[in-house]
Enzyme design. Structure first.
Site, PDB file in Angstrom:
ATOM      1  N   ILE A 128      -0.509  -0.547  -4.021  1.00 48.31           N
ATOM      2  CA  ILE A 128      -1.832  -1.554  -4.141  1.00 48.31           C
ATOM      3  C   ILE A 128      -1.934  -2.066  -5.257  1.00 48.31           C
ATOM      4  CG2 ILE A 128      -3.897  -2.015  -3.526  1.00 48.31           C
ATOM      5  CD1 ILE A 128      -1.951  -1.380  -1.172  1.00 48.31           C
ATOM      6  N   TYR A 145       1.762  14.793  -6.137  1.00 50.82           N
ATOM      7  CA  TYR A 145       0.718  13.544  -5.339  1.00 50.82           C
ATOM      8  C   TYR A 145       1.336  13.542  -3.989  1.00 50.82           C
ATOM      9  CZ  TYR A 145      -1.229   9.252  -4.468  1.00 50.82           C
ATOM     10  OH  TYR A 145      -1.921   8.309  -3.929  1.00 50.82           O
TER      11      TYR A 145
END
Length: 252
Positions: free
Chosen positions: A192, A159
């Site tokens: 988030i 990632y």
């Protein structure tokens, strides 16, 4: 003082627009009067919910089932948007996945799927959009990166590599397209509160918050606000930048 965004009447493409940050971006742009065409991979129910939510406040949002890892599908979808709307002003590359694992035991698919979606998906949508923006001599390209691109964590090799590459691509494209008045920037969220980050938040809630200066998780709307700012007339002198929306992550 009233700030005019200049977004009303514009046409946008948002990838990964059916859930989480993507949905917030679609709805925020639609509220500004943008005609939003959003790509989703497979969750038809979620996509329809976004369309209905936008219709409720008279916003314009059109769902398109597109796999961003398929270059031909992306090219066809972009052509379709232009044929229907006769312009493309904003491209938001939001589609992304995570497949966290320690690199020593990471499967080939965990590497390839993340790179093909998070990085390849950006290439696959940017390439067919560029000619239309060049002919208009105007456009905004906003890529969703991540704080992991510069501050990778355990199990995030795939990632972090994909998002670091998105940052580099953003800067290179800003140079390449500046003469055609196409601005290219990225928004890099921290942690988030979305479905994508649920596992991390469940496993290490207190530890993660201790590393955020604001001591809370971010909201999808806060990321959408940053994207909308970069798409608007309020950001006409900004290009090649990575805007961090992370609450001061890993600074504490």
């Amino acid at each position: 003082m009233s700030l005019e965004t200049g977004l009303s009447g514009k046409v946008a493409i948002v990838t990964g627009g059916a859930r989480g940050i993507g949905r917030a971006i679609v709805e925020t742009l639609a509220r500004e009067g943008v005609t939003v065409n959003f790509f989703y991979k497979g969750n038809v129910e979620a996509a329809l919910a976004v369309e209905q939510a936008c219709q409720a406040f008279s916003g314009q949002a059109h769902a398109m089932q597109v796999d961003v890892t398929d270059p031909a599908a992306c090219a066809r979808a972009v052509e379709d948007v232009y044929d229907r709307c006769e312009r493309i002003d904003v491209l938001v590359n939001n589609a992304g996945i995570v497949r966290d694992n320690l690199l020593a035991i990471m499967e080939d698919d965990e590497i390839s799927s993340v790179l093909q979606t998070n990085l390849g998906g950006v290439f696959n949508t940017v390439r067919p959009v560029i000619p239309f923006m060049m002919s208009q001599r105007a456009g905004r390209i906003i890529n969703l990166s991540s704080v992991a691109g510069v501050k990778g964590g355990r199990g995030q090799a795939n990632y972090a590599a994909s998002k670091g590459a998105v940052d580099a691509l953003t800067r290179a494209l800003a140079v390449e397209l500046s003469s055609r008045r196409i601005l290219v920037n990225a928004v890099a969220p921290g942690v988030i509160e979305t479905e994508m980050s649920q596992q991390v938040r469940d496993l290490a809630d207190d530890e993660v918050k201790s590393r955020i200066l604001l001591k809370r998780y971010g909201q999808a709307q806060e990321v959408a606000n940053a994207v909308t700012f970069l798409a608007s007339d309020l950001a006409t002198y900004i290009t090649g930048q990575i805007l961090y929306v992370d609450g001061g992550f890993k600074m504490a």
